[in-house]
Design an enzyme around this catalytic site. Structure first.
Site, PDB file in Angstrom:
ATOM      1  N   HIS A 198      47.000  37.283  47.477  1.00 58.29           N
ATOM      2  CA  HIS A 198      45.794  37.842  46.853  1.00 58.29           C
ATOM      3  C   HIS A 198      46.173  39.129  46.129  1.00 58.29           C
ATOM      4  O   HIS A 198      46.859  39.983  46.702  1.00 58.29           O
ATOM      5  CB  HIS A 198      44.768  38.106  47.966  1.00 58.29           C
ATOM      6  CG  HIS A 198      43.454  38.661  47.535  1.00 58.29           C
ATOM      7  ND1 HIS A 198      42.960  38.550  46.251  1.00 58.29           N
ATOM      8  CD2 HIS A 198      42.504  39.345  48.228  1.00 58.29           C
ATOM      9  CE1 HIS A 198      41.779  39.134  46.191  1.00 58.29           C
ATOM     10  NE2 HIS A 198      41.491  39.629  47.370  1.00 58.29           N
ATOM     11  N   ASP A 245      41.980  36.957  52.632  1.00 57.89           N
ATOM     12  CA  ASP A 245      40.742  37.604  53.080  1.00 57.89           C
ATOM     13  C   ASP A 245      39.880  36.697  53.973  1.00 57.89           C
ATOM     14  O   ASP A 245      39.069  37.203  54.767  1.00 57.89           O
ATOM     15  CB  ASP A 245      39.895  38.019  51.871  1.00 57.89           C
ATOM     16  CG  ASP A 245      40.330  39.351  51.280  1.00 57.89           C
ATOM     17  OD1 ASP A 245      40.874  40.185  52.024  1.00 57.89           O
ATOM     18  OD2 ASP A 245      40.126  39.549  50.073  1.00 57.89           O
ATOM     19  N   GLU A 247      44.199  41.605  45.028  1.00 57.65           N
ATOM     20  CA  GLU A 247      43.387  42.819  45.181  1.00 57.65           C
ATOM     21  C   GLU A 247      44.244  43.923  45.819  1.00 57.65           C
ATOM     22  O   GLU A 247      45.122  43.650  46.650  1.00 57.65           O
ATOM     23  CB  GLU A 247      42.124  42.540  46.023  1.00 57.65           C
ATOM     24  CG  GLU A 247      41.103  43.656  45.870  1.00 57.65           C
ATOM     25  CD  GLU A 247      39.700  43.305  46.386  1.00 57.65           C
ATOM     26  OE1 GLU A 247      39.491  42.201  46.927  1.00 57.65           O
ATOM     27  OE2 GLU A 247      38.799  44.167  46.222  1.00 57.65           O
ATOM     28  N   HIS A 298      35.005  50.101  49.374  1.00 61.38           N
ATOM     29  CA  HIS A 298      34.303  49.844  48.112  1.00 61.38           C
ATOM     30  C   HIS A 298      32.810  49.503  48.271  1.00 61.38           C
ATOM     31  O   HIS A 298      32.304  48.524  47.765  1.00 61.38           O
ATOM     32  CB  HIS A 298      35.057  48.888  47.173  1.00 61.38           C
ATOM     33  CG  HIS A 298      35.268  47.464  47.623  1.00 61.38           C
ATOM     34  ND1 HIS A 298      34.306  46.682  48.188  1.00 61.38           N
ATOM     35  CD2 HIS A 298      36.364  46.669  47.520  1.00 61.38           C
ATOM     36  CE1 HIS A 298      34.789  45.485  48.429  1.00 61.38           C
ATOM     37  NE2 HIS A 298      36.027  45.447  48.042  1.00 61.38           N
ATOM     38  N   HIS A 310      42.691  40.997  57.158  1.00 64.21           N
ATOM     39  CA  HIS A 310      41.945  42.110  57.764  1.00 64.21           C
ATOM     40  C   HIS A 310      41.547  41.714  59.185  1.00 64.21           C
ATOM     41  O   HIS A 310      41.125  40.577  59.429  1.00 64.21           O
ATOM     42  CB  HIS A 310      40.635  42.383  57.016  1.00 64.21           C
ATOM     43  CG  HIS A 310      40.811  42.835  55.594  1.00 64.21           C
ATOM     44  ND1 HIS A 310      41.230  44.101  55.255  1.00 64.21           N
ATOM     45  CD2 HIS A 310      40.601  42.188  54.425  1.00 64.21           C
ATOM     46  CE1 HIS A 310      41.270  44.214  53.940  1.00 64.21           C
ATOM     47  NE2 HIS A 310      40.905  43.052  53.405  1.00 64.21           N
ATOM     48  N   HIS A 319      38.350  35.087  47.652  1.00 63.70           N
ATOM     49  CA  HIS A 319      37.149  35.385  46.886  1.00 63.70           C
ATOM     50  C   HIS A 319      37.463  35.879  45.470  1.00 63.70           C
ATOM     51  O   HIS A 319      36.559  36.302  44.739  1.00 63.70           O
ATOM     52  CB  HIS A 319      36.302  36.445  47.625  1.00 63.70           C
ATOM     53  CG  HIS A 319      36.945  37.806  47.680  1.00 63.70           C
ATOM     54  ND1 HIS A 319      36.300  38.921  47.220  1.00 63.70           N
ATOM     55  CD2 HIS A 319      38.165  38.234  48.065  1.00 63.70           C
ATOM     56  CE1 HIS A 319      37.077  39.991  47.367  1.00 63.70           C
ATOM     57  NE2 HIS A 319      38.207  39.582  47.880  1.00 63.70           N
ATOM     58  N   ASP A 344      44.157  46.165  48.046  1.00 64.47           N
ATOM     59  CA  ASP A 344      44.379  46.419  49.476  1.00 64.47           C
ATOM     60  C   ASP A 344      45.511  45.540  50.019  1.00 64.47           C
ATOM     61  O   ASP A 344      46.027  45.798  51.106  1.00 64.47           O
ATOM     62  CB  ASP A 344      43.087  46.248  50.300  1.00 64.47           C
ATOM     63  CG  ASP A 344      42.296  45.000  49.993  1.00 64.47           C
ATOM     64  OD1 ASP A 344      42.451  44.452  48.893  1.00 64.47           O
ATOM     65  OD2 ASP A 344      41.508  44.575  50.851  1.00 64.47           O
ATOM     66  N   TYR A 355      31.493  40.580  57.466  1.00 68.13           N
ATOM     67  CA  TYR A 355      32.505  40.363  56.421  1.00 68.13           C
ATOM     68  C   TYR A 355      32.095  39.177  55.537  1.00 68.13           C
ATOM     69  O   TYR A 355      32.151  39.244  54.308  1.00 68.13           O
ATOM     70  CB  TYR A 355      33.862  40.097  57.087  1.00 68.13           C
ATOM     71  CG  TYR A 355      35.011  40.135  56.130  1.00 68.13           C
ATOM     72  CD1 TYR A 355      35.705  41.312  55.903  1.00 68.13           C
ATOM     73  CD2 TYR A 355      35.392  38.988  55.428  1.00 68.13           C
ATOM     74  CE1 TYR A 355      36.758  41.349  55.014  1.00 68.13           C
ATOM     75  CE2 TYR A 355      36.439  39.018  54.545  1.00 68.13           C
ATOM     76  CZ  TYR A 355      37.124  40.196  54.342  1.00 68.13           C
ATOM     77  OH  TYR A 355      38.167  40.232  53.454  1.00 68.13           O
TER      78      TYR A 355
HETATM   79 FE1  FEO Z   1      39.899  40.839  48.456  1.00 66.07          FE
HETATM   80 FE2  FEO Z   1      40.984  42.387  51.253  1.00 66.07          FE
HETATM   81  O1  FEO Z   1      40.851  42.104  49.424  1.00 66.07           O
END
Ligand code: FEO
Length: 394
Positions: A78, A165, A80, A24, A226, A146, A82, A193
């Protein structure tokens, strides 16, 4: 298989996205990973999932440990996509009655993404616990770290923090753990990051780290969603986060510019050479050569940020507009700023850059240095004066 095992009964069943180069709008030159963690206890738990195109791979990885149908509950740290993108497929497999634990905002956000009444969402918050047999999992709200829904899960028996994250890196090399990767490389990925994802939330992070310290959480392993898992030195990444969230700049300048007919480049390089001659670290970044996410990584800990653009159609260059919009959103703190650039007849770019910097709270070191068409020696002298002034202020 060996690399999947995080601890006895705990496995990383996530996937490596080796070839993604744009996450993104964030440049991921070394890909990324979507980590998901299977806890194989009396009750089997899956913490987070992966992007939906990888859901088959997630199920195949789970299958290496247990039949995915035996998963009793899901924890969504989370919402989001991903990390939540494969929840629908997983729930289809294991049954709609299986609980999905999430924060209050997580419920709202999962419903917004996937529809109401699709999952058996169970809201948890800080201090709530669930027992899985040999383990007690507790939760910690980490709102706006976040997203509003973000939370951590902690296993006190394993001394493992599942941090969503936070502490992550967009990295997908062969390494799965912090002891398998060069320390400098790991720091670079973690810093990039932080700069691109977490910088606007520095104050909250500072508070979170104080809370973790106050709680005396015994952490032997940090499992982010991640990148690599920290099993060798979790304290090092916590200490780096503590440092970065303070926003104390280094003795360093960053020059960001674009150029039309080389005039603004000449100005940028003259300023850079002057600062370097004073033995001060300086990075000179042309927006056509550097990605916005690498630029903000350099800006994050720089004391001075100088921005140069020619005037094009009464405006700044489009690539600069991209960088400025991105930078403004990430809210870098404690910066000295200065604008410069060449122009033909109207010369609005410097004023526009000054406005951006004022809005970001930069302390302007100069009214803005403008040169008409091509810099002459007297103009280059003004560039050297600006470089000297910046070096003195750093
Ligand atoms: Fe906030 Fe890795 O997604």
């Amino acid at each position: 298989m060996q690399n999947m095992k995080v601890a006895d009964g705990i496995y990383n069943v996530g996937v490596k996205d080796w070839n993604i180069r744009d996450f993104h709008g964030y440049s991921t030159y070394e890909g990324t990973t979507y980590n998901a963690f299977l806890i194989n206890d009396d009750k089997n738990v899956l913490i987070d999932t992966v992007k939906s195109p990888f859901s088959d791979q997630l199920l195949a990885n789970i299958k290496k440990i247990i039949d995915p149908k035996k998963i009793d509950m899901v924890i969504s740290n989370h919402a989001e996509l991903d990390h939540s993108g494969s929840i629908p497929r997983l729930i289809h497999f294991i049954g709609k009655d299986k609980p999905v634990f999430c924060s209050k905002a997580g419920k709202k956000n999962l419903e917004a993404h996937f529809g109401k009444d699709k999952f058996n969402l169970q809201v948890v918050s800080t201090k709530d616990e669930i027992n899985t047999g040999k383990r007690t999992l507790s939760f910690m709200d980490t709102r706006m770290l976040h997203w509003p829904d973000s939370m951590f899960t902690y296993s006190k028996e394993d001394k493992i923090l599942f941090s969503s994250d936070a502490f992550g890196q967009h990295y997908s090399g062969w390494a799965s753990y912090d002891d398998q990767i060069d320390e400098k490389e790991l720091k670079f990925h973690a810093k990039k990051y932080f700069a691109n994802i977490l910088l606007p939330f520095s104050k909250l992070l500072k508070k979170l780290i104080t809370n973790i310290e106050d709680m005396n959480l015994d952490i032997e392993t940090i499992c982010p969603d991640h990148g690599v898992i920290f099993r060798k030195s979790p304290e090092k990444i916590i200490s780096l986060y503590k440092e970065w969230s303070e926003n104390i700049p280094s003795k360093k300048a960053v020059i960001i510019y674009d150029s039309m007919w080389e005039s603004t480049r000449k100005m940028a390089e003259e300023i850079a050479e002057t600062i370097a001659d004073r033995n001060i670290e300086v990075t000179c970044m042309n927006t056509r050569a550097w990605h916005r996410s690498d630029i903000i990584t350099e800006v994050m800990d720089a004391k001075a940020v100088l921005i140069g653009s020619p005037t094009l159609n009464n405006n700044i260059f489009p690539a600069l507009a991209d960088v400025m919009t991105y930078m403004k959103g990430l809210k870098p703190q404690n910066k000295i700023g200065a604008a410069f650039g060449s122009y033909g007849w109207s010369g609005e770019a410097v004023g526009i850059l000054n406005k951006y910097m004022e809005e970001m709270g930069f302390e302007l070191a100069h009214d803005g240095l403008k040169v008409q068409y091509v810099p002459e020696e007297s103009d280059l002298e003004k560039c050297r004066e600006l470089g000297t002034k910046i070096a003195d202020m750093i």
